[in-house]
Enzyme design. Structure first.
Site, PDB file in Angstrom:
ATOM      1  N   ASP A   8      -9.055  11.119  13.162  1.00 19.12           N
ATOM      2  CA  ASP A   8      -8.915  10.688  11.708  1.00 19.12           C
ATOM      3  C   ASP A   8      -9.613   9.584  11.544  1.00 19.12           C
ATOM      4  O   ASP A   8      -9.221   8.724  10.704  1.00 19.12           O
ATOM      5  CB  ASP A   8      -7.522  10.901  11.068  1.00 19.12           C
ATOM      6  N   LYS A  46       5.084   4.632   1.909  1.00 11.96           N
ATOM      7  CA  LYS A  46       4.650   3.256   1.635  1.00 11.96           C
ATOM      8  C   LYS A  46       4.556   2.199   2.637  1.00 11.96           C
ATOM      9  O   LYS A  46       5.106   2.579   3.664  1.00 11.96           O
ATOM     10  CB  LYS A  46       5.709   2.635   0.505  1.00 11.96           C
ATOM     11  N   GLY A  83       0.465   5.924   0.446  1.00  8.25           N
ATOM     12  CA  GLY A  83      -0.288   6.982   0.893  1.00  8.25           C
ATOM     13  C   GLY A  83       0.414   8.321   0.915  1.00  8.25           C
ATOM     14  O   GLY A  83       1.562   8.161   0.452  1.00  8.25           O
ATOM     15  N   GLY A  95       0.795  -1.137   0.040  1.00  5.36           N
ATOM     16  CA  GLY A  95       0.072   0.092   0.019  1.00  5.36           C
ATOM     17  C   GLY A  95       0.909   1.121  -0.075  1.00  5.36           C
ATOM     18  O   GLY A  95       2.000   1.177   0.272  1.00  5.36           O
TER      19      GLY A  95
END
Length: 987
Positions: A758, A647, A643, A641
């Site tokens: 969040d 990583k 963002g 993944g």
């Protein structure tokens, strides 16, 4: 930074309080998200309404239709929320070199976008395939970035596209053409510009790329890695004016029908591996610039057809095996300026005659076999540079003649002063051609195929200056004059010119003026004289806008220096300040010492060895080398993944434990505070619905967090179908319950309490039994004793999930998490993103909610994958779940429930549905692994029997009566008459 916060608060205030403001709610929320991802936004974005004459923003019918922010110094990334500006028609962010990151996939959702210009930024990664969804796109210019990967085939779907410029990137692979149902560039029949030079494109030029249906005028494929032959189909595009195929590895003969291109003005075939006979270009009467140098043509006597090219200004034929004598008639071409025939086998006498062109400037025959030279008469006021170095004639004359030198005059030019007396300008101001000191808007003009080599020709620059001024004036821009200087050419024969544009009536541009000049140049509104050919512009950041005090921002900095100097001059004040500073320093040291004893992170900023990093009892400190080994050198295969932070890699500890390693990127190490917060928080919280921290790494300028590996990815991936996991109603209730339990633990059982800040579907992970685990504590805050009711803090979080009360007040409470949880529950019901196509899920549900109807009137919003499509299946407790959810998203935090109340309500809903809220589902790890490998098996199926009641809203079924075969089995419902299970079996 404070000004950005003010802008954000004003925007949010408008969003929360105004039902129908000047800017539509969806556009306003999206724009707020963009501001949060950008730095250096215009400081005069003041007020609550972007459509209220904000510089660079244009609106129509309360929707944002245009964003033009060139040369602003914007930094950051382009948020994926850009796709929600459903009415956007123009997006120009050119000349912002600190704009980086990938182009989001959601860019394709801008269905009305006609102009997309991102010239001279630092975007990278692949061009998203979704770009082919923008059917209204006319102008696509992504040149001068760092895009990589292939050119998307989907660009061929842009049937209205006029301008395609992807040059000067790192694009790879073949030029895409259509095949079957897949489109390609050959479908762009209305396009006039293919600018694909300066990339790493490979393979052949597909013959299919060209046809008589094309309207192309520019085909620029220079400086790639293209191979094979030039396709004969090129000769079918008779609208062409500029063709650049130079700087590749093209081979074979030039197709003879190339002389059908009678409108071509510039033809570049140099620096390839072309062979065969030199093509006969008779009939190409518009041809002005011809360069076929450095190829492997067959030896040929100098062809007479060169003398028939009436428009020829420049002829370059270096190393092309030309031989024999050059006819005098060549030099009589009235437009001829440059002839370069270096390194050939030209022999005999060079005779330029007495009727040569009065524009002739350079005749270069270096390294040939010429043994004599004749020039019968000189044309008055015409100075020609003749170069015959390394010819027999120079050896005989002992190289004393001027033409035996290869030196050429230095190219220099600067726009002359316009009959005025120069004055003295300040250090930052520049003198304009009209002798006015000012702060010009500057950048570099680059011409891709100027049909001349005489870069010292002042006449051309005068034409260009006049053209620029006429364009600025016709668009009513406040321009006094332009200054061109420092002409130069690079290895690809591009002509570069420094451009400075001076303001009219004052010594600086305002933001509207600067943005307008940048947009005029970036979108090719300015049409240069034909003698210059296609161009692009890369502007510099403009820093001299006027501030509220009437000074330019740079002038204000200078005045601050004067003020500081005056302050330093106050001796008494200085002494007092020093004394106060010493006292404050001592107090600070005492405070740091006291705080430091209880703060294990106090020395991280200057840590230079492991001994200085806190050894937390619940979190192991890993070395960089250890994590490198566990992830096989952070291999791409182990990547699971990515963002904004960086990583995530999968790894294996020596004891067999599987771990997930979150590795921060260099540019996103925002994070020392967040990094410390996540370690400190996770090392002291332990709950089955929270992701466990295994350890961390803080060395080699790395920031890495090591978590337990959560096998089935994020809730977001499951809802979107990306992970292959289908979630029925009971499973969604259990995921909601697990998330609520994790939050209730943080709010009510941890001391001091923790606010996550969040909560979103991407931060809810699913383990092998699809239990929810809350992750990512980088933004979390602790509620210390002095902040029992709230924490006053800068607004952070994710757009769509953020609590509007927190927006307005900057006061964070645990009820802010409750609001985010409520949005997450709506996402569970609908499988829609909170912000999608300009629509906000909370508002959409509120507007659709009708408690007098079945399913509360939300049939159009409910995710069909839940199973509601079957008439035999109902969602037990759905109404109570919606009631609870809408209570969580009430505007006032005091009206929202506590998370412990939410936990009890979801438990009751599960019990009423016949499910046990404390019972876990069996592991689905094996079946999910099949899905991830491409199997068509349902993720809840395995080779064993299982209890349907664990994950579906059905009565108990004896597993012995249900046979699961090695095929996909979808449970459709239960017959009301005989209680039989209705299934679909796929072979």
């Amino acid at each position: 930074m404070s000004q950005r916060v003010l802008v954000v608060l004003l925007l949010v205030l408008n969003y929360v309080l105004v039902a129908e403001g000047e800017t539509a709610d969806g556009d306003l929320t999206t724009f707020l998200s963009l501001i949060n991802t950008w730095e250096n936004t215009p400081p005069n974005w003041v007020g609550s309404d972007p459509c209220d004459d904000w510089v660079g923003i244009k609106c129509k019918n309360s929707h944002i239709t245009s964003i033009t922010l060139s040369s602003t110094g914007l930094a950051g990334q382009l948020s994926g929320d850009i796709g929600s500006l459903s009415e956007l028609e123009t997006l120009d962010l050119s000349y912002n070199k600190d704009l980086t990151g990938p182009l989001p996939e959601s860019i394709g959702e801008l269905k009305k976008l006609a102009t997309l210009i991102l010239v001279g930024c630092s975007f990278k990664g692949p061009i998203p395939d979704s770009i082919g969804n923008m059917q209204e796109l006319l102008f696509l210019s992504l040149n001068s970035n760092s895009f990589s990967g292939p050119i998307p085939h989907s660009i061929g779907n842009l049937s209205k596209l006029y301008w395609l410029d992807l040059a000067d990137n790192q694009l790879q692979g073949n030029i895409p053409v259509s095949s079957g149902d897949i489109s390609g560039l050959d479908k762009l029949h209305h396009a006039k510009h293919f600018h694909l030079g300066k990339n790493n494109l490979s393979g052949s030029i597909p013959p299919q790329l060209f046809s008589s249906e094309m309207a192309l005028i520019h085909v620029l494929l220079e400086s790639n890695q293209l191979t094979d032959k030039i396709p004969p189909t090129l000769g079918l595009v008779q609208s062409l004016e500029v063709v650049r195929l130079d700087g590749n590895s093209l081979n074979g003969p030039v197709p003879p029908n190339i002389n059908n291109l009678t409108h071509v003005q510039d033809l570049y075939l140099s620096n390839n591996k072309l062979s065969g006979s030199l093509p006969n270009l008779t009939g190409m009467n518009a041809l002005s610039y011809l360069d076929m140098s450095n190829n492997s043509f067959k030896p040929l006597d100098f062809p007479g057809w060169f003398s028939t090219l009436k428009s020829l200004t420049t002829l370059k034929m270096e190393r092309t095996q030309l031989q024999g004598q050059v006819p005098t008639s060549l030099f009589t071409l009235i437009n001829l300026q440059i002839v370069v025939l270096k390194d050939n086998k030209i022999n005999g006498t060079l005779d330029i005659g007495s009727s040569y062109s009065n524009q002739l400037r350079l005749v270069d025959f270096e390294t040939n076999s010429i043994d004599s030279f004749e020039q019968k008469d000189e044309v008055p006021n015409v100075k020609i540079k003749i170069i015959l170095k390394d010819n027999p004639i120079c050896q005989e004359n002992g190289e004393l003649e001027s033409y035996c030198s290869s030196s050429q005059p230095n190219v220099s030019y600067s726009t002359p002063l316009n009959n005025c007396q120069p004055g003295t300008c300040s250090s930052e101001q520049i003198l304009s051609p009209n002798c006015i000191c000012a702060y010009p808007y500057s950048g570099t003009l680059t011409f891709r195929s100027p049909p001349f080599l005489d870069f010292d020709n002042k006449t051309y620059y005068s034409m260009l200056e006049e053209g620029l001024m006429n364009s600025f004036k016709s668009h009513f821009l406040p321009v006094d004059s332009v200054l061109l200087s420092h002409p130069s050419k690079d290895s690809t024969q591009y002509l570069e010119l420094s451009l400075q544009v001076f303001p009219s009536g004052q010594n600086h541009f305002n933001r509207t003026g600067a943005f307008s000049i940048g947009f005029l140049l970036s979108n090719q509104t300015f049409k240069p004289p034909k003698v210059f050919g296609p161009f692009y512009f890369v502007g510099d950041k403009y820093e001299h806008f006027e501030n509220s005090e009437g000074l330019t921002e740079s002038s204000k900095s200078s005045n601050i220096g004067i003020i500081i100097g005056a302050a330093v001059g106050g001796l008494v004040l200085l002494v007092l300040l020093l004394l106060a500073g010493l006292y404050a320093f001592r107090q600070k040291k005492r405070a740091e010492k006291a705080i430091g004893q209880s703060n294990p992170f106090r020395r991280w900023d200057t840590a230079s060895s492991k001994s200085e990093v806190p050894q937390l009892t619940e979190a192991r400190m890993f070395s960089f080398e250890e994590l490198k080994k566990y992830t096989k050198n952070f291999s791409q295969v182990n990547g699971i993944g990515s963002g904004g932070f960086g990583k995530v890699y999968k790894g294996n500890l020596p004891n067999g434990q599987v771990i997930a390693i979150k590795r921060a990127q260099k540019e996103s190490m925002q994070g020392k505070l967040e990094f410390k917060a996540e370690i400190e928080l996770l090392s002291r919280v332990h709950h089955k619905n929270l992701v466990s921290l295994v350890g961390f790494c803080f060395e080699h300028e790395e920031q890495m967090l090591v978590y337990e590996y959560v096998q089935n990815g994020s809730l977001k991936d499951a809802l979107s179908g990306k992970s292959g996991i289908r979630l029925d109603w009971i499973r969604r209730l259990k995921i909601a319950l697990g998330t609520a339990r994790g939050l209730a633990y943080l709010h009510e059982l941890v001391n001091p309490p923790i606010i996550h800040r969040d909560i979103k579907s991407n931060n809810i992970l699913l383990d092998d039994r699809l239990n929810a685990k809350v992750s990512d504590f980088g933004l979390s805050k602790s509620m210390v004793d002095s902040e029992k009711d709230h924490v006053t803090t800068q607004v952070k979080g994710t757009m769509g999930y953020l609590d509007p009360e927190y927006y307005m007040s900057q006061q964070l409470t645990e009820k802010s998490d409750v609001y985010s949880f409520g949005v997450l529950m709506l996402e569970l019901i609908s499988a829609r993103r909170p912000l999608e196509r300009g629509k906000y899920i909370v508002k959409e549900v509120r507007n659709a909610l009708d408690k007098t109807k079945g399913s509360y009137g939300l049939d159009e919003i409910i995710d069909p994958a839940i199973g509601l499509a079957s008439t035999t299946l109902t969602l037990s407790g759905f109404d109570k779940f919606v009631d609870m959810t809408m209570t969580c998203v009430k505007e006032s935090g005091s009206d929202r429930p506590k998370m412990s109340d939410v936990v009890r309500e979801i438990e009751n809903i599960l019990k009423s549905a016949g499910a046990n809220p404390t019972e876990e589902s069996p592991s689905i790890s094996s079946s999910y692994e099949e899905v991830s490998r491409g199997s068509s098996s349902h993720p809840y199926n395995s080779n064993d029997t299982f209890d349907l009641s664990a994950g579906l809203p059905y009565p108990k079924v004896d597993p012995k009566n249900l046979v699961i075969v090695k095929h996909r089995v979808d449970v459709q419902g239960i017959s009301k008459q005989n209680k039989n299970i209705i299934v679909k079996i796929y072979s």
